[in-house]
Enzyme design. Sequence first.
Site, short mmCIF file in Angstrom:
data_model
loop_
_atom_site.label_atom_id
_atom_site.label_comp_id
_atom_site.label_asym_id
_atom_site.label_seq_id
_atom_site.Cartn_x
_atom_site.Cartn_y
_atom_site.Cartn_z
N SER A 60 8.42 25.43 2.54
CA SER A 60 7.11 25.90 3.02
C SER A 60 6.70 27.28 2.53
O SER A 60 5.57 27.69 2.81
CB SER A 60 7.10 25.92 4.54
OG SER A 60 7.04 24.60 5.00
N ALA A 119 12.75 11.36 11.31
CA ALA A 119 13.39 11.18 12.62
C ALA A 119 14.89 10.92 12.44
O ALA A 119 15.72 11.40 13.20
CB ALA A 119 12.71 10.05 13.38
N SER A 158 2.02 22.27 11.31
CA SER A 158 1.98 20.90 10.79
C SER A 158 1.82 20.90 9.27
O SER A 158 0.89 21.52 8.74
CB SER A 158 0.82 20.14 11.44
OG SER A 158 0.61 18.91 10.78
N ASN A 159 2.70 20.18 8.60
CA ASN A 159 2.58 20.03 7.15
C ASN A 159 1.26 19.41 6.74
O ASN A 159 0.76 19.67 5.64
CB ASN A 159 3.75 19.18 6.62
CG ASN A 159 5.05 19.95 6.66
OD1 ASN A 159 5.19 20.98 6.00
ND2 ASN A 159 6.00 19.50 7.46
N THR A 297 9.08 31.04 5.86
CA THR A 297 10.36 30.36 5.84
C THR A 297 10.15 29.03 5.14
O THR A 297 9.02 28.57 4.99
CB THR A 297 10.83 30.09 7.28
OG1 THR A 297 9.70 29.56 8.02
CG2 THR A 297 11.29 31.38 7.96
N GLY A 298 11.23 28.40 4.72
CA GLY A 298 11.11 27.10 4.08
C GLY A 298 12.30 26.22 4.39
O GLY A 298 13.44 26.70 4.43
C1 REX Z 1 11.21 18.47 6.90
C2 REX Z 1 12.51 17.90 7.39
C3 REX Z 1 11.04 19.92 7.23
C4 REX Z 1 13.75 18.64 6.90
C5 REX Z 1 9.66 20.46 6.91
N1 REX Z 1 9.59 21.29 5.86
O1 REX Z 1 8.69 20.18 7.57
C6 REX Z 1 8.43 22.06 5.54
C7 REX Z 1 8.85 23.48 5.85
C8 REX Z 1 8.02 21.87 4.10
O2 REX Z 1 9.46 24.16 5.05
N2 REX Z 1 8.69 23.81 7.16
C9 REX Z 1 9.50 24.79 7.81
C10 REX Z 1 15.06 18.03 7.35
C11 REX Z 1 9.55 24.53 9.30
C12 REX Z 1 9.04 26.21 7.66
O3 REX Z 1 7.84 26.49 7.66
O4 REX Z 1 9.94 27.05 7.62
N3 REX Z 1 15.07 17.79 8.76
C13 REX Z 1 16.18 19.00 6.96
C14 REX Z 1 15.31 16.58 9.29
C15 REX Z 1 15.29 16.53 10.80
O5 REX Z 1 15.50 15.61 8.63
N4 REX Z 1 15.64 15.25 11.29
O6 REX Z 1 16.57 19.83 7.78
O7 REX Z 1 16.58 18.93 5.79
#
Ligand code: REX
Length: 369
Positions: A60, A119, A158-159, A297-298
Amino acid sequence: ALAGALRTAVAQGAPGALARIDDHRASYDDHATVHTAVEGLADRGAGEAMDSADRFRIGSVTKTFSAVVLLQLAAEGRLDLDASVNRYLPGLLPDDRITVRQVLGHRSGLYDYTYDMFAQSVAGFEAVRTKVFTYRELVAESLRHPRTNAPGAAYSYSNTNFVVAGALIEKLTGHPVRTEYEQRIIEPLKLTDTFYVHPDTTIPGRHAHGYLTPDDTKAALVDATEQTASWAQSAGALISSARDLNTFLSALLGGRLLPAAQLDQMRQWLPAGPGQAYGLGLRRRDLSCGVSVYGHTGVVQGFYTYAFTSAGGLRSLTALANTSNNATVQSTMQATLEAAFCGKQTKANAAAAAESAAAVPAGADDFGQ
Ligand code: REX
Protein backbone atom coordinates in the site's frame (compact mmCIF):
# COMPACT_ATOMS: atom_id res chain seq x y z
CA ALA A 1 17.58 0.11 18.43
CA LEU A 2 16.89 -0.30 14.71
CA ALA A 3 19.04 -3.42 14.43
CA GLY A 4 17.42 -4.75 17.61
CA ALA A 5 13.93 -4.44 16.08
CA LEU A 6 15.07 -6.33 12.97
CA ARG A 7 16.66 -9.08 15.11
CA THR A 8 13.40 -9.45 17.04
CA ALA A 9 11.38 -9.68 13.79
CA VAL A 10 13.63 -12.51 12.58
CA ALA A 11 13.41 -14.29 15.95
CA GLN A 12 9.60 -14.06 15.60
CA GLY A 13 9.53 -15.79 12.22
CA ALA A 14 10.56 -13.37 9.46
CA PRO A 15 13.29 -14.96 7.31
CA GLY A 16 14.95 -11.55 7.01
CA ALA A 17 14.56 -7.81 7.55
CA LEU A 18 16.19 -4.60 6.37
CA ALA A 19 16.06 -0.91 7.26
CA ARG A 20 17.57 2.27 5.86
CA ILE A 21 17.55 5.82 7.24
CA ASP A 22 18.43 8.80 5.03
CA ASP A 23 19.24 11.74 7.24
CA HIS A 24 19.65 15.23 5.78
CA ARG A 25 20.89 17.95 8.12
CA ALA A 26 19.36 21.26 7.18
CA SER A 27 18.25 20.96 3.60
CA TYR A 28 17.69 18.29 1.02
CA ASP A 29 20.77 19.49 -0.86
CA ASP A 30 22.98 18.35 2.03
CA HIS A 31 24.57 15.02 1.45
CA ALA A 32 22.42 12.58 3.43
CA THR A 33 23.95 10.44 6.14
CA VAL A 34 22.75 6.91 5.43
CA HIS A 35 22.32 4.26 8.12
CA THR A 36 21.44 0.71 7.16
CA ALA A 37 20.73 -2.47 9.09
CA VAL A 38 20.04 -5.98 7.85
CA GLU A 39 19.24 -9.29 9.45
CA GLY A 40 18.62 -12.80 8.16
CA LEU A 41 17.89 -14.02 4.64
CA ALA A 42 16.59 -12.52 1.40
CA ASP A 43 16.26 -15.99 -0.16
CA ARG A 44 15.93 -19.12 1.97
CA GLY A 45 16.36 -21.49 -0.99
CA ALA A 46 19.68 -19.99 -2.06
CA GLY A 47 20.74 -19.14 1.52
CA GLU A 48 21.32 -15.55 0.36
CA ALA A 49 21.61 -12.87 3.05
CA MET A 50 19.33 -9.82 3.09
CA ASP A 51 20.94 -6.71 1.58
CA SER A 52 19.72 -3.19 2.33
CA ALA A 53 19.63 -2.48 -1.44
CA ASP A 54 17.26 -5.39 -2.17
CA ARG A 55 14.05 -4.61 -4.03
CA PHE A 56 10.71 -5.77 -2.67
CA ARG A 57 6.92 -5.42 -3.06
CA ILE A 58 5.82 -2.24 -1.24
CA GLY A 59 2.06 -2.99 -1.02
CA SER A 60 0.00 0.00 0.00
CA VAL A 61 2.89 2.47 -0.11
CA THR A 62 1.71 2.41 -3.76
CA LYS A 63 -1.35 4.37 -2.57
CA THR A 64 0.84 7.40 -1.88
CA PHE A 65 2.16 7.25 -5.48
CA SER A 66 -1.41 7.03 -6.83
CA ALA A 67 -2.52 9.97 -4.68
CA VAL A 68 0.44 12.08 -5.90
CA VAL A 69 -0.54 11.44 -9.53
CA LEU A 70 -4.16 12.50 -8.86
CA LEU A 71 -3.12 15.57 -6.86
CA GLN A 72 -0.82 16.63 -9.71
CA LEU A 73 -3.81 16.29 -12.06
CA ALA A 74 -5.81 18.43 -9.60
CA ALA A 75 -3.03 21.05 -9.66
CA GLU A 76 -3.20 21.02 -13.47
CA GLY A 77 -6.93 21.75 -13.33
CA ARG A 78 -7.82 18.36 -14.79
CA LEU A 79 -9.51 16.97 -11.66
CA ASP A 80 -11.79 18.46 -9.00
CA LEU A 81 -11.27 16.66 -5.68
CA ASP A 82 -14.82 17.46 -4.61
CA ALA A 83 -16.46 16.22 -7.80
CA SER A 84 -18.33 12.94 -7.91
CA VAL A 85 -16.23 9.97 -9.08
CA ASN A 86 -19.12 9.20 -11.44
CA ARG A 87 -18.60 12.55 -13.17
CA TYR A 88 -15.35 11.11 -14.58
CA LEU A 89 -16.36 7.44 -14.66
CA PRO A 90 -20.13 7.44 -15.35
CA GLY A 91 -21.93 4.59 -13.63
CA LEU A 92 -18.82 3.09 -11.94
CA LEU A 93 -20.12 3.64 -8.39
CA PRO A 94 -23.68 3.12 -7.14
CA ASP A 95 -23.84 6.53 -5.39
CA ASP A 96 -23.21 9.87 -7.15
CA ARG A 97 -22.41 11.47 -3.80
CA ILE A 98 -19.04 9.65 -3.52
CA THR A 99 -16.31 12.19 -4.28
CA VAL A 100 -12.68 11.83 -5.32
CA ARG A 101 -11.60 13.31 -1.96
CA GLN A 102 -13.61 10.69 -0.04
CA VAL A 103 -12.01 7.92 -2.08
CA LEU A 104 -8.46 9.17 -1.41
CA GLY A 105 -9.22 9.55 2.31
CA HIS A 106 -10.95 6.14 2.70
CA ARG A 107 -14.28 7.78 3.52
CA SER A 108 -16.32 6.53 0.55
CA GLY A 109 -17.81 3.55 2.40
CA LEU A 110 -16.76 1.16 -0.40
CA TYR A 111 -16.26 -2.31 1.13
CA ASP A 112 -12.72 -3.78 0.94
CA TYR A 113 -13.00 -6.79 -1.40
CA THR A 114 -9.72 -8.24 -0.04
CA TYR A 115 -11.49 -9.39 3.16
CA ASP A 116 -13.33 -12.06 1.19
CA MET A 117 -10.46 -12.78 -1.19
CA PHE A 118 -7.95 -13.55 1.58
CA ALA A 119 -10.28 -14.99 4.25
CA GLN A 120 -8.06 -18.07 3.89
CA SER A 121 -4.59 -16.66 3.49
CA VAL A 122 -2.79 -19.33 1.45
CA ALA A 123 -5.75 -20.70 -0.56
CA GLY A 124 -6.93 -17.14 -1.23
CA PHE A 125 -3.49 -16.08 -2.40
CA GLU A 126 -2.97 -19.11 -4.64
CA ALA A 127 -6.39 -18.49 -6.22
CA VAL A 128 -5.33 -15.01 -7.42
CA ARG A 129 -1.53 -15.39 -7.76
CA THR A 130 -1.62 -15.52 -11.58
CA LYS A 131 -4.97 -13.81 -12.19
CA VAL A 132 -5.38 -10.55 -14.08
CA PHE A 133 -8.32 -8.36 -13.02
CA THR A 134 -9.77 -5.22 -14.54
CA TYR A 135 -10.51 -2.32 -12.20
CA ARG A 136 -14.22 -2.82 -12.91
CA GLU A 137 -14.04 -6.47 -11.82
CA LEU A 138 -12.45 -5.47 -8.50
CA VAL A 139 -15.03 -2.72 -7.92
CA ALA A 140 -17.77 -5.27 -8.71
CA GLU A 141 -16.35 -7.60 -6.02
CA SER A 142 -16.63 -4.74 -3.51
CA LEU A 143 -20.20 -3.90 -4.55
CA ARG A 144 -21.41 -7.39 -3.68
CA HIS A 145 -21.43 -6.00 -0.12
CA PRO A 146 -23.32 -3.03 1.27
CA ARG A 147 -21.28 0.13 1.81
CA THR A 148 -19.69 0.36 5.26
CA ASN A 149 -20.86 3.96 5.74
CA ALA A 150 -22.61 6.82 3.96
CA PRO A 151 -20.29 8.87 1.70
CA GLY A 152 -17.95 10.96 3.86
CA ALA A 153 -19.41 9.74 7.16
CA ALA A 154 -16.50 7.66 8.49
CA TYR A 155 -12.92 6.51 7.87
CA SER A 156 -12.90 2.89 6.71
CA TYR A 157 -9.68 1.68 5.08
CA SER A 158 -10.41 -0.09 1.80
CA ASN A 159 -8.33 -1.14 -1.19
CA THR A 160 -11.37 -0.52 -3.36
CA ASN A 161 -10.78 3.22 -2.99
CA PHE A 162 -7.37 3.03 -4.63
CA VAL A 163 -8.61 0.75 -7.39
CA VAL A 164 -11.02 3.62 -8.15
CA ALA A 165 -8.00 5.97 -7.99
CA GLY A 166 -6.24 3.89 -10.67
CA ALA A 167 -9.33 3.91 -12.86
CA LEU A 168 -9.48 7.72 -12.50
CA ILE A 169 -5.80 8.10 -13.46
CA GLU A 170 -6.29 6.01 -16.59
CA LYS A 171 -9.51 7.79 -17.57
CA LEU A 172 -8.17 11.32 -17.04
CA THR A 173 -4.80 10.77 -18.74
CA GLY A 174 -5.64 8.13 -21.31
CA HIS A 175 -2.53 6.22 -20.15
CA PRO A 176 -1.94 3.13 -18.03
CA VAL A 177 -1.02 3.98 -14.41
CA ARG A 178 2.47 2.64 -15.13
CA THR A 179 3.14 5.51 -17.58
CA GLU A 180 1.93 8.11 -15.10
CA TYR A 181 4.03 6.70 -12.21
CA GLU A 182 7.06 6.67 -14.51
CA GLN A 183 6.68 10.12 -16.06
CA ARG A 184 5.52 12.00 -12.96
CA ILE A 185 7.51 10.33 -10.15
CA ILE A 186 9.95 7.55 -11.07
CA GLU A 187 11.88 9.38 -13.83
CA PRO A 188 12.00 12.89 -12.27
CA LEU A 189 13.26 11.47 -8.95
CA LYS A 190 15.54 8.89 -10.68
CA LEU A 191 13.98 6.01 -8.74
CA THR A 192 15.93 3.30 -10.53
CA ASP A 193 14.71 0.51 -8.21
CA THR A 194 11.01 1.32 -8.67
CA PHE A 195 8.84 -0.66 -11.11
CA TYR A 196 5.21 -1.21 -11.98
CA VAL A 197 5.39 -4.51 -13.88
CA HIS A 198 1.73 -5.61 -13.60
CA PRO A 199 0.69 -8.10 -14.88
CA ASP A 200 4.24 -9.52 -15.00
CA THR A 201 4.99 -11.66 -11.97
CA THR A 202 8.71 -11.18 -11.34
CA ILE A 203 10.67 -8.58 -9.40
CA PRO A 204 13.48 -7.27 -11.65
CA GLY A 205 17.08 -7.52 -10.44
CA ARG A 206 18.36 -8.33 -6.96
CA HIS A 207 15.41 -8.61 -4.57
CA ALA A 208 14.15 -10.11 -1.35
CA HIS A 209 11.86 -13.11 -1.64
CA GLY A 210 8.58 -12.73 0.24
CA TYR A 211 7.36 -15.54 2.52
CA LEU A 212 3.67 -15.72 3.43
CA THR A 213 2.98 -17.20 6.89
CA PRO A 214 0.12 -19.76 6.63
CA ASP A 215 -2.86 -19.41 8.98
CA ASP A 216 -1.79 -22.83 10.30
CA THR A 217 1.42 -21.55 11.85
CA LYS A 218 2.88 -25.08 11.95
CA ALA A 219 2.78 -25.24 8.13
CA ALA A 220 5.82 -24.18 6.08
CA LEU A 221 6.19 -20.58 4.85
CA VAL A 222 4.96 -20.05 1.25
CA ASP A 223 7.30 -18.27 -1.19
CA ALA A 224 4.90 -15.63 -2.53
CA THR A 225 7.47 -13.54 -4.43
CA GLU A 226 6.09 -14.25 -7.88
CA GLN A 227 2.53 -12.99 -8.41
CA THR A 228 0.69 -10.60 -10.71
CA ALA A 229 -0.44 -8.50 -7.70
CA SER A 230 -3.43 -7.79 -9.93
CA TRP A 231 -5.71 -7.87 -6.88
CA ALA A 232 -3.83 -4.73 -5.75
CA GLN A 233 -2.74 -2.77 -8.87
CA SER A 234 -2.93 0.98 -8.10
CA ALA A 235 -3.70 0.10 -4.46
CA GLY A 236 -0.56 -1.96 -3.94
CA ALA A 237 1.41 -3.43 -6.87
CA LEU A 238 4.58 -1.29 -7.00
CA ILE A 239 8.07 -2.72 -6.44
CA SER A 240 10.76 -0.49 -4.92
CA SER A 241 13.70 -0.31 -2.50
CA ALA A 242 14.40 1.40 0.81
CA ARG A 243 16.58 4.00 -0.92
CA ASP A 244 13.88 4.89 -3.46
CA LEU A 245 11.05 5.05 -0.90
CA ASN A 246 13.16 7.37 1.26
CA THR A 247 13.86 9.58 -1.76
CA PHE A 248 10.16 9.58 -2.71
CA LEU A 249 8.84 10.53 0.73
CA SER A 250 11.56 13.15 1.32
CA ALA A 251 10.65 14.73 -2.02
CA LEU A 252 6.93 14.63 -1.26
CA LEU A 253 7.06 16.15 2.25
CA GLY A 254 9.86 18.46 1.14
CA GLY A 255 7.44 19.99 -1.38
CA ARG A 256 9.20 18.81 -4.54
CA LEU A 257 6.38 16.68 -6.01
CA LEU A 258 3.28 18.81 -5.42
CA PRO A 259 2.48 22.52 -5.25
CA ALA A 260 1.90 23.71 -1.65
CA ALA A 261 -1.88 23.86 -2.10
CA GLN A 262 -2.12 20.18 -3.10
CA LEU A 263 0.36 19.03 -0.44
CA ASP A 264 -1.83 20.82 2.09
CA GLN A 265 -4.88 18.91 0.79
CA MET A 266 -2.95 15.67 1.20
CA ARG A 267 -2.32 16.60 4.87
CA GLN A 268 -5.92 17.34 5.87
CA TRP A 269 -5.97 14.73 8.62
CA LEU A 270 -8.81 12.67 9.97
CA PRO A 271 -8.40 10.29 12.92
CA ALA A 272 -7.58 6.70 11.93
CA GLY A 273 -7.06 4.95 15.28
CA PRO A 274 -4.96 5.74 18.36
CA GLY A 275 -1.91 7.82 17.43
CA GLN A 276 -2.79 7.63 13.74
CA ALA A 277 -4.40 9.84 11.15
CA TYR A 278 -5.06 9.57 7.41
CA GLY A 279 -4.89 12.35 4.83
CA LEU A 280 -5.18 11.65 1.09
CA GLY A 281 -3.15 8.50 0.41
CA LEU A 282 -0.88 9.46 3.30
CA ARG A 283 -0.68 8.19 6.87
CA ARG A 284 0.46 10.14 9.94
CA ARG A 285 1.86 8.29 12.96
CA ASP A 286 2.32 10.12 16.25
CA LEU A 287 5.29 8.58 18.04
CA SER A 288 5.94 8.25 21.77
CA CYS A 289 8.52 11.07 21.78
CA GLY A 290 6.00 13.61 20.40
CA VAL A 291 7.33 13.46 16.83
CA SER A 292 4.85 12.83 13.99
CA VAL A 293 5.93 11.04 10.83
CA TYR A 294 4.31 10.79 7.39
CA GLY A 295 4.21 7.98 4.87
CA HIS A 296 2.50 4.63 4.48
CA THR A 297 2.58 1.01 5.54
CA GLY A 298 2.30 -1.88 3.11
CA VAL A 299 1.25 -5.50 3.28
CA VAL A 300 1.42 -7.88 0.34
CA GLN A 301 1.89 -11.62 0.71
CA GLY A 302 5.42 -12.07 2.05
CA PHE A 303 6.29 -8.41 2.63
CA TYR A 304 5.67 -5.96 5.50
CA THR A 305 6.82 -2.42 4.65
CA TYR A 306 7.06 0.73 6.78
CA ALA A 307 8.03 3.91 4.91
CA PHE A 308 7.85 7.24 6.77
CA THR A 309 9.51 10.65 6.80
CA SER A 310 9.67 13.66 9.11
CA ALA A 311 7.43 16.71 8.65
CA GLY A 312 9.73 18.42 6.15
CA GLY A 313 11.20 15.24 4.68
CA LEU A 314 14.70 15.60 6.15
CA ARG A 315 14.82 12.19 7.83
CA SER A 316 13.27 9.14 6.17
CA LEU A 317 13.06 5.53 7.25
CA THR A 318 12.07 2.47 5.25
CA ALA A 319 11.95 -0.93 6.92
CA LEU A 320 10.96 -4.31 5.50
CA ALA A 321 10.39 -7.77 6.92
CA ASN A 322 10.04 -10.48 4.26
CA THR A 323 7.05 -12.20 5.76
CA SER A 324 3.37 -11.33 6.30
CA ASN A 325 0.27 -12.70 8.03
CA ASN A 326 2.32 -12.66 11.24
CA ALA A 327 0.90 -9.98 13.55
CA THR A 328 3.79 -10.32 15.99
CA VAL A 329 6.34 -9.44 13.33
CA GLN A 330 4.12 -6.63 12.05
CA SER A 331 3.97 -4.94 15.44
CA THR A 332 7.70 -5.47 16.02
CA MET A 333 8.40 -3.61 12.77
CA GLN A 334 6.55 -0.59 14.17
CA ALA A 335 9.44 -0.32 16.62
CA THR A 336 11.67 0.69 13.69
CA LEU A 337 9.76 3.99 13.59
CA GLU A 338 10.38 4.64 17.27
CA ALA A 339 14.04 3.71 16.83
CA ALA A 340 14.57 5.92 13.78
CA PHE A 341 12.69 9.01 14.91
CA CYS A 342 12.76 8.89 18.72
CA GLY A 343 16.01 7.04 19.39
CA LYS A 344 16.79 5.63 22.76
CA GLN A 345 14.43 7.00 25.41
CA THR A 346 16.36 9.29 27.76
CA LYS A 347 15.15 11.78 30.36
CA ALA A 348 16.31 14.63 28.11
CA ASN A 349 14.41 13.60 25.02
CA ALA A 350 11.34 12.61 27.06
CA ALA A 351 11.28 16.20 28.36
CA ALA A 352 11.68 17.58 24.84
CA ALA A 353 8.84 15.39 23.64
CA ALA A 354 6.54 16.57 26.42
CA GLU A 355 7.36 20.17 25.49
CA SER A 356 6.62 19.53 21.83
CA ALA A 357 3.35 17.74 22.66
CA ALA A 358 2.25 20.70 24.80
CA ALA A 359 3.04 23.15 21.99
CA VAL A 360 1.15 21.14 19.33
CA PRO A 361 -2.21 19.82 20.56
CA ALA A 362 -2.77 16.18 19.60
CA GLY A 363 -4.43 15.85 16.23
CA ALA A 364 -3.57 19.39 15.17
CA ASP A 365 -2.19 19.89 11.71
CA ASP A 366 1.54 20.32 11.82
CA PHE A 367 2.48 21.55 8.38
CA GLY A 368 6.13 22.43 7.84
CA GLN A 369 9.09 21.29 9.90
C1 REX B 1 -4.06 -8.21 1.79
C2 REX B 1 -3.92 -9.51 2.52
C3 REX B 1 -3.57 -7.04 2.58
C4 REX B 1 -2.51 -9.83 2.99
C5 REX B 1 -3.88 -5.70 1.94
N1 REX B 1 -2.82 -5.04 1.42
O1 REX B 1 -4.99 -5.23 1.92
C6 REX B 1 -2.88 -3.69 0.97
C7 REX B 1 -2.05 -2.95 2.00
C8 REX B 1 -2.34 -3.55 -0.43
O2 REX B 1 -0.84 -2.87 1.92
N2 REX B 1 -2.76 -2.59 3.11
C9 REX B 1 -2.15 -2.44 4.40
C10 REX B 1 -2.36 -11.17 3.68
C11 REX B 1 -3.17 -2.66 5.49
C12 REX B 1 -1.55 -1.09 4.66
O3 REX B 1 -2.08 -0.06 4.25
O4 REX B 1 -0.55 -1.10 5.38
N3 REX B 1 -3.35 -11.36 4.70
C13 REX B 1 -0.95 -11.24 4.27
C14 REX B 1 -4.19 -12.39 4.71
C15 REX B 1 -5.15 -12.41 5.88
O5 REX B 1 -4.21 -13.23 3.87
N4 REX B 1 -5.95 -13.59 5.89
O6 REX B 1 -0.77 -10.90 5.44
O7 REX B 1 -0.05 -11.56 3.48
